[in-house]
Write a protein that holds these residues in place. Structure first.
Motif, PDB file in Angstrom:
ATOM      1  N   MET A  43       0.832  -1.177   0.000  1.00  0.00           N
ATOM      2  CA  MET A  43       0.000   0.000   0.000  1.00  0.00           C
ATOM      3  C   MET A  43       0.886   1.253   0.000  1.00  0.00           C
ATOM      4  N   GLN A  44       0.633   2.140  -0.930  1.00  0.00           N
ATOM      5  CA  GLN A  44       1.423   3.356  -1.048  1.00  0.00           C
ATOM      6  C   GLN A  44       0.945   4.398  -0.038  1.00  0.00           C
ATOM      7  N   LYS A  45       1.890   5.041   0.617  1.00  0.00           N
ATOM      8  CA  LYS A  45       1.554   6.055   1.611  1.00  0.00           C
ATOM      9  C   LYS A  45       1.175   7.357   0.927  1.00  0.00           C
ATOM     10  N   LYS A  46       0.282   8.106   1.565  1.00  0.00           N
ATOM     11  CA  LYS A  46      -0.108   9.422   1.073  1.00  0.00           C
ATOM     12  C   LYS A  46       0.843  10.449   1.671  1.00  0.00           C
ATOM     13  N   LEU A  47       1.566  11.118   0.790  1.00  0.00           N
ATOM     14  CA  LEU A  47       2.539  12.123   1.203  1.00  0.00           C
ATOM     15  C   LEU A  47       2.211  13.462   0.559  1.00  0.00           C
ATOM     16  N   ALA A  48       2.616  14.540   1.185  1.00  0.00           N
ATOM     17  CA  ALA A  48       2.448  15.870   0.607  1.00  0.00           C
ATOM     18  C   ALA A  48       3.497  16.794   1.203  1.00  0.00           C
ATOM     19  N   CYS A  49       3.793  17.843   0.462  1.00  0.00           N
ATOM     20  CA  CYS A  49       4.609  18.928   0.973  1.00  0.00           C
ATOM     21  C   CYS A  49       3.660  20.051   1.378  1.00  0.00           C
ATOM     22  N   LEU A  50       4.096  20.907   2.282  1.00  0.00           N
ATOM     23  CA  LEU A  50       3.224  21.950   2.809  1.00  0.00           C
ATOM     24  C   LEU A  50       3.983  23.254   2.987  1.00  0.00           C
ATOM     25  N   ILE A  51       3.399  24.329   2.460  1.00  0.00           N
ATOM     26  CA  ILE A  51       3.834  25.686   2.787  1.00  0.00           C
ATOM     27  C   ILE A  51       2.611  26.373   3.364  1.00  0.00           C
ATOM     28  N   TYR A  52       2.646  26.630   4.671  1.00  0.00           N
ATOM     29  CA  TYR A  52       1.508  27.236   5.338  1.00  0.00           C
ATOM     30  C   TYR A  52       1.702  28.743   5.439  1.00  0.00           C
TER      31      TYR A  52
END
Length: 87
Positions: free
Chosen positions: A1-10
């Motif tokens: 199962m592939q993990k859900k990843l994201a980058c974030l600039i808040y």
């Protein structure tokens, strides 16, 4: 199962764009932001990056759905804004 990843600039943290956008591109994961100016600059200077603008409540939900979020901001700074969903 592939993990859900994201980058974030808040927020209006434009100085993080040159750090996070290339990483987002190399990892082939979306870059999330809640700032229109950040989104505009990412789309201008890094058109190959999947940059997604979302208002803060939607951003918090998106972060909650991720297995991991990569950000230049420490989780302690994000926690008051994103609540329990801070990375």
């Amino acid at each position: 199962m592939q993990k859900k990843l994201a980058c974030l600039i808040y927020g209006n943290q434009q100085h993080y764009i040159d750090h996070i956008a290339p990483l987002s591109y190399l990892l082939n994961i979306p870059l999330l932001t809640n700032d229109v100016d950040v989104e505009t600059k990412v789309r201008t200077f890094y058109p190959e990056v999947d940059c997604l603008w979302q208002d803060t409540p939607d951003l918090a939900r998106r972060v909650r759905d991720c297995d991991a979020v990569i950000s230049c901001m420490a989780g302690g700074y994000l926690k008051p804004v994103l609540g329990a969903h801070a990375p």
